[in-house]
Design a protein around this motif. Sequence first.
Motif, short mmCIF file in Angstrom:
data_model
loop_
_atom_site.label_atom_id
_atom_site.label_comp_id
_atom_site.label_asym_id
_atom_site.label_seq_id
_atom_site.Cartn_x
_atom_site.Cartn_y
_atom_site.Cartn_z
N VAL A 175 -16.73 -34.52 -13.76
CA VAL A 175 -15.29 -34.43 -13.54
C VAL A 175 -15.00 -34.22 -12.04
CG1 VAL A 175 -13.22 -33.04 -13.98
CG2 VAL A 175 -14.72 -33.70 -15.87
N GLY B 254 -15.35 -37.47 -10.30
CA GLY B 254 -14.18 -38.31 -10.53
C GLY B 254 -12.99 -37.88 -9.69
N ILE B 255 -12.80 -36.58 -9.54
CA ILE B 255 -11.70 -36.08 -8.72
C ILE B 255 -11.89 -36.47 -7.26
CG2 ILE B 255 -10.62 -33.97 -7.83
CD1 ILE B 255 -11.07 -32.79 -10.69
N ILE C 20 -17.57 -42.99 -17.18
CA ILE C 20 -16.56 -41.93 -17.08
C ILE C 20 -16.13 -41.72 -15.63
CG2 ILE C 20 -16.21 -39.45 -17.39
CD1 ILE C 20 -17.77 -39.74 -20.01
N TRP C 21 -17.07 -41.78 -14.72
CA TRP C 21 -16.76 -41.63 -13.29
C TRP C 21 -15.79 -42.72 -12.83
CZ3 TRP C 21 -19.02 -44.76 -9.18
CH2 TRP C 21 -18.78 -44.26 -7.89
N ILE D 197 -12.28 -42.16 -14.51
CA ILE D 197 -11.49 -41.11 -13.85
C ILE D 197 -10.97 -41.63 -12.51
CG2 ILE D 197 -11.58 -38.84 -12.74
CD1 ILE D 197 -13.66 -38.04 -14.89
N SER E 175 -8.21 -44.60 -13.22
CA SER E 175 -6.95 -44.12 -13.78
C SER E 175 -6.31 -43.08 -12.86
CB SER E 175 -7.16 -43.55 -15.18
OG SER E 175 -8.09 -42.50 -15.16
N GLY E 176 -7.13 -42.23 -12.26
CA GLY E 176 -6.59 -41.24 -11.33
C GLY E 176 -6.00 -41.89 -10.09
N LEU F 254 -8.53 -43.36 -20.27
CA LEU F 254 -8.84 -41.93 -20.45
C LEU F 254 -9.31 -41.63 -21.86
CD1 LEU F 254 -5.93 -40.36 -18.37
CD2 LEU F 254 -8.34 -40.59 -17.73
N ALA G 249 -12.91 -42.52 -22.09
CA ALA G 249 -13.75 -41.50 -21.46
C ALA G 249 -13.96 -40.31 -22.38
CB ALA G 249 -13.13 -41.06 -20.13
#
Length: 104
Positions: free
Chosen positions: A7, A10-11, A61-62, A65, A68-69, A94, A97
């Motif tokens: 997470v 991803g951020i 997932i990376w 994130i 979509s982020g 999302l 994920a």
Amino acid sequence: MAWFYLVLAGIFEMCGVAMINKLHNDRDWKSLVLLTLAFGASFLFLSLAMETLPMATAYAIWTGIGASGGAILGMVLYGESRDWKRLFFIAMVLSAAVGLKLVS
């Protein structure tokens, strides 16, 4: 702990994408440094997550994130379209994920 690292990765990916736009608009050295640091941190935390998680799951997932982020940041910070179709497909990414987390 691997999911926490993922997470975070991803951020930082989202921050890196935002810095690409900032660098494109401002063309200053601070934006370049922040872009480099954000993507560097993103890759660092992705590599830490991949010590435990399968590569395919972690990468999916990376990127989910980050994509979509990045789209959400574009809507919030840069006034990009908030059309319901865009929001629907961001929610699908999302959801995918979360689904990968549930089956991993």
